[in-house]
Design a protein around this motif. Sequence first.
Motif, short mmCIF file in Angstrom:
data_model
loop_
_atom_site.label_atom_id
_atom_site.label_comp_id
_atom_site.label_asym_id
_atom_site.label_seq_id
_atom_site.Cartn_x
_atom_site.Cartn_y
_atom_site.Cartn_z
N ILE A 1 21.46 30.07 55.27
CA ILE A 1 20.73 29.52 54.71
C ILE A 1 20.37 28.55 54.22
N LYS A 2 19.68 27.07 55.17
CA LYS A 2 18.55 25.73 54.69
C LYS A 2 18.90 24.94 53.42
N GLY A 3 18.74 24.41 53.57
CA GLY A 3 18.48 23.71 52.07
C GLY A 3 19.86 24.26 51.59
N ASN A 4 21.12 24.25 51.57
CA ASN A 4 22.01 24.45 51.20
C ASN A 4 21.94 24.59 49.38
N TYR A 5 21.21 25.48 48.89
CA TYR A 5 21.34 25.88 47.42
C TYR A 5 21.85 27.81 48.05
N ARG A 6 22.64 28.35 48.17
CA ARG A 6 23.07 29.00 48.15
C ARG A 6 24.48 28.91 48.59
N LEU A 7 25.58 29.81 47.88
CA LEU A 7 26.85 29.60 48.44
C LEU A 7 27.59 31.07 47.69
N ARG A 8 28.57 30.79 48.69
CA ARG A 8 28.85 33.00 49.02
C ARG A 8 30.00 32.91 49.41
N ARG A 9 30.03 34.01 48.87
CA ARG A 9 31.88 35.03 49.95
C ARG A 9 31.65 36.33 50.28
N LEU A 10 32.62 36.89 50.90
CA LEU A 10 32.14 37.65 50.86
C LEU A 10 33.62 38.78 51.36
N SER A 11 33.83 39.71 50.48
CA SER A 11 34.58 40.53 51.22
C SER A 11 34.30 42.21 51.54
N ARG A 12 35.61 43.33 51.79
CA ARG A 12 35.27 44.46 52.28
C ARG A 12 36.67 45.65 51.40
N PHE A 13 36.13 46.49 50.67
CA PHE A 13 37.04 47.43 49.91
C PHE A 13 36.84 48.86 50.40
N ILE A 14 38.51 49.32 50.06
CA ILE A 14 38.15 50.85 49.20
C ILE A 14 38.77 51.11 48.14
N VAL A 15 38.11 52.38 47.45
CA VAL A 15 39.10 52.56 46.76
C VAL A 15 40.37 53.95 46.56
N SER A 16 41.06 54.38 46.02
CA SER A 16 42.03 54.98 46.77
C SER A 16 42.91 54.82 45.45
N ARG A 17 42.43 56.01 45.07
CA ARG A 17 43.13 56.58 43.50
C ARG A 17 43.35 55.59 42.37
N ASP A 18 41.65 54.98 41.76
CA ASP A 18 41.69 53.71 41.00
C ASP A 18 42.20 52.68 41.55
N ASN A 19 42.79 52.43 42.83
CA ASN A 19 43.27 51.38 42.94
C ASN A 19 42.28 50.23 44.11
N LEU A 20 42.13 48.78 44.78
CA LEU A 20 41.55 48.71 45.21
C LEU A 20 42.16 48.06 46.51
N ILE A 21 41.90 48.37 47.81
CA ILE A 21 42.54 48.54 49.27
C ILE A 21 41.48 46.81 49.65
N LYS A 22 42.09 45.94 50.36
CA LYS A 22 41.21 45.13 50.83
C LYS A 22 41.54 45.48 52.09
N LEU A 23 40.50 45.60 53.01
CA LEU A 23 40.27 46.14 53.84
C LEU A 23 40.04 44.33 54.84
N PRO A 24 40.47 44.36 56.56
CA PRO A 24 40.32 42.91 57.65
C PRO A 24 39.44 42.45 57.23
N HIS A 25 39.24 41.37 57.69
CA HIS A 25 38.19 40.38 57.63
C HIS A 25 37.05 41.01 58.56
N GLY A 26 36.02 40.91 57.97
CA GLY A 26 34.99 41.30 59.31
C GLY A 26 33.21 40.44 58.84
N TYR A 27 32.97 41.20 60.07
CA TYR A 27 31.79 40.25 60.23
C TYR A 27 30.28 41.09 59.51
N LEU A 28 29.44 40.65 58.49
CA LEU A 28 28.48 40.94 58.28
C LEU A 28 27.31 40.88 59.67
N PHE A 29 25.87 42.11 59.51
CA PHE A 29 25.33 42.64 60.43
C PHE A 29 23.92 43.16 60.22
#
Length: 222
Positions: A42-70
């Motif tokens: 985004i031009k202008g440097n006014y937005r900051l961001r991180r991103l991860s993906r998960f699944i829920v398994s029996r009320d626990n979070l499992i972090k998935l491998p690094h991916g690309y947003l498309f």
Amino acid sequence: MQKVWGLTELEYAFLFTLRKVNSINLEGFKQFFNELPVDPYIKGNYRLRRLSRFIVSRDNLIKLPHGYLFQSKAYNPLLGDVKREFAELDDALIELDIFKNLVLAFSDSCKLHPEAEIGVHQIRTICSPDNLGNPAPEGIHQDGTDFIAIFSVDRDNIQGGETHLYTAKKEKPVFSKILNPGELLLVNDHDFFHFTTPIKPLTDAQGTRDVFVLTSPSLLSE
């Protein structure tokens, strides 16, 4: 809850729902928004961001491998057909019970399948007296997923940032509201377009808007 088109609460709950998440202490999130890297797409440097993906398994979070947003240009005319890469969420943030509670609130409310991927975007939008901050530079849009949620963490020295939902791009919004800290808006992405208006400072200083945006499917791939 908001009522639309005279539908019963059960019927319209699958379209959009606004709720207050009282079980989450927002103060625990705030330090992690001070450490966000700039969104390089985004031009202008006014937005900051991180991103991860998960699944829920029996009320626990499992972090998935690094991916690309498309997303395709059909959904994102500004950055569609661009393979975007963002830094992962901070491990210390992911370990917090309040973070787990947020993701579980999304999963439970949308009645997601146990193996459904959930993308969690951590976003800060900045504004100054000389520059507006635009939470939705792509305009009125859909994300190309099934469900989305916007969770407001903090609004500091800002006005604007009103979230709108539309049944069609050229129609008037059926929902318009500034999301206050602790409020969670859940939306069926198939039925609505969404948009958030720009923000500007209340005083002659910087202002910030901090949110988590959750999606399922995650729209991430390896």
